[in-house]
Scaffold this motif. Structure first.
Motif, mmCIF file in Angstrom:
data_model
loop_
_atom_site.group_PDB
_atom_site.id
_atom_site.type_symbol
_atom_site.label_atom_id
_atom_site.label_comp_id
_atom_site.label_asym_id
_atom_site.label_seq_id
_atom_site.Cartn_x
_atom_site.Cartn_y
_atom_site.Cartn_z
ATOM 1 N N GLY A 196 0.813 -1.209 0.000
ATOM 2 C CA GLY A 196 0.000 0.000 0.000
ATOM 3 C C GLY A 196 0.842 1.251 0.000
ATOM 4 N N HIS A 213 -10.211 -0.715 -0.710
ATOM 5 C CA HIS A 213 -10.757 -0.612 -2.070
ATOM 6 C C HIS A 213 -11.895 -1.599 -2.287
ATOM 7 C CE1 HIS A 213 -8.851 -4.376 -3.344
ATOM 8 N NE2 HIS A 213 -7.783 -3.982 -2.665
ATOM 9 N N THR A 244 -7.820 -1.769 -6.746
ATOM 10 C CA THR A 244 -6.715 -1.808 -5.799
ATOM 11 C C THR A 244 -6.729 -0.494 -5.030
ATOM 12 O OG1 THR A 244 -5.051 -0.744 -7.215
ATOM 13 C CG2 THR A 244 -5.378 -3.138 -7.491
ATOM 14 N N HIS A 245 -5.692 -0.273 -4.233
ATOM 15 C CA HIS A 245 -5.651 0.987 -3.475
ATOM 16 C C HIS A 245 -5.574 2.202 -4.400
ATOM 17 C CE1 HIS A 245 -1.301 0.829 -4.293
ATOM 18 N NE2 HIS A 245 -1.262 2.098 -3.953
ATOM 19 N N ASP A 275 -3.726 -2.578 -0.652
ATOM 20 C CA ASP A 275 -4.299 -3.612 -1.511
ATOM 21 C C ASP A 275 -4.712 -4.772 -0.597
ATOM 22 O OD1 ASP A 275 -3.613 -2.136 -3.756
ATOM 23 O OD2 ASP A 275 -1.723 -3.205 -4.068
ATOM 24 N N PHE A 290 -5.082 -8.897 -4.104
ATOM 25 C CA PHE A 290 -5.258 -7.797 -5.044
ATOM 26 C C PHE A 290 -3.951 -7.020 -5.187
ATOM 27 C CE2 PHE A 290 -9.510 -8.746 -3.756
ATOM 28 C CZ PHE A 290 -10.333 -8.402 -4.821
ATOM 29 N N GLY A 291 -3.794 -6.364 -6.325
ATOM 30 C CA GLY A 291 -2.650 -5.493 -6.542
ATOM 31 C C GLY A 291 -1.340 -6.191 -6.278
ATOM 32 N N SER A 329 -0.299 -7.015 -3.165
ATOM 33 C CA SER A 329 -0.341 -7.787 -1.925
ATOM 34 C C SER A 329 -0.206 -9.277 -2.228
ATOM 35 C CB SER A 329 -1.642 -7.519 -1.156
ATOM 36 O OG SER A 329 -1.643 -6.221 -0.598
#
Length: 209
Positions: A19, A32, A37-38, A58, A62-63, A65
């Motif tokens: 993040g 999010h 994502t963030h 995240d 996701f993203g 992470s």
């Protein structure tokens, strides 16, 4: 995007959460939606950071992470598990935000703090102590003020930059209650023994004789 923010990767119990963090003030955690994502907060987070410390992450899977393995009942990706992990993120942030020494907390110590301070029961208990301080402890102090004194020697240490240093004259506060008070500010943030072990030890050895 996210001008003035730093990227972070926080090791949690089961994976790693990615993040960004920026701003100053009380912490705000931004989560999010799906399938995002963030980055969804890139237009909002900088404006919130004018008044708050903003942490945008995240979620697991996701993203950037981590993606821990799932189970037949999908429990590792349940909302409750996702939420518990974000509590670990906030605890980790609080450790960093209250410390002035970046490497004061080795990974093993940091993980232990996060593990012990992330359960709902522990969070409730910590909040209860704050509530008691503002109510019952205050009443007890007012009853004892001028009537009871601390007879044993007292050592008072505090952060040289924290609220105690800016709000009070700590030695004078303690001398209103105790007969013998020594101490002073320490060049550290909130966690004196971990950020300034040498100075803290020096004060304690001198005090203990």
């Amino acid at each position: 995007m996210f001008e003035g923010f730093e990227e972070l990767d926080i090791a949690t119990t089961e994976t790693t959460i990615h993040g960004r963090r920026g701003g100053a003030g009380p912490p705000v955690l931004l989560l999010h939606g799906m399938p995002e994502t963030h980055l969804m907060w890139h237009r909002v987070a900088p404006r919130l950071a004018e008044r708050f410390t903003v942490v945008a992450t995240d979620l697991r899977g996701f993203g950037d992470s981590g993606t821990p393995p799932s189970t037949p009942d999908h429990a590792p990706y349940s909302m409750r598990q996702v939420a518990r992990e974000q509590v670990e993120v906030i605890v980790d942030h609080m450790i960093d935000s209250l410390s002035e020494v970046p490497d004061a907390f080795p990974a093993a110590v940091r993980a232990e703090y996060v593990a012990k301070l992330s359960s709902p029961d522990t969070i409730h208990a910590v909040c209860e102590q704050y509530r008691a301080a503002a109510t019952l402890d205050y009443q007890h102090d007012e009853t004892d003020r001028g009537n009871r004194r601390i007879r044993c020697p007292v050592l008072a240490l505090w952060s040289h930059t924290g609220p105690v240093a800016s709000w009070y004259q700590p030695l004078e506060v303690w001398r209103a209650w105790a007969d013998q008070v020594d101490g002073g500010p320490v060049a550290a943030g909130h966690f004196l023994p971990e950020e300034a072990p040498d100075e803290t030890t020096r004060h304690l050895l001198a005090f203990l004789g």
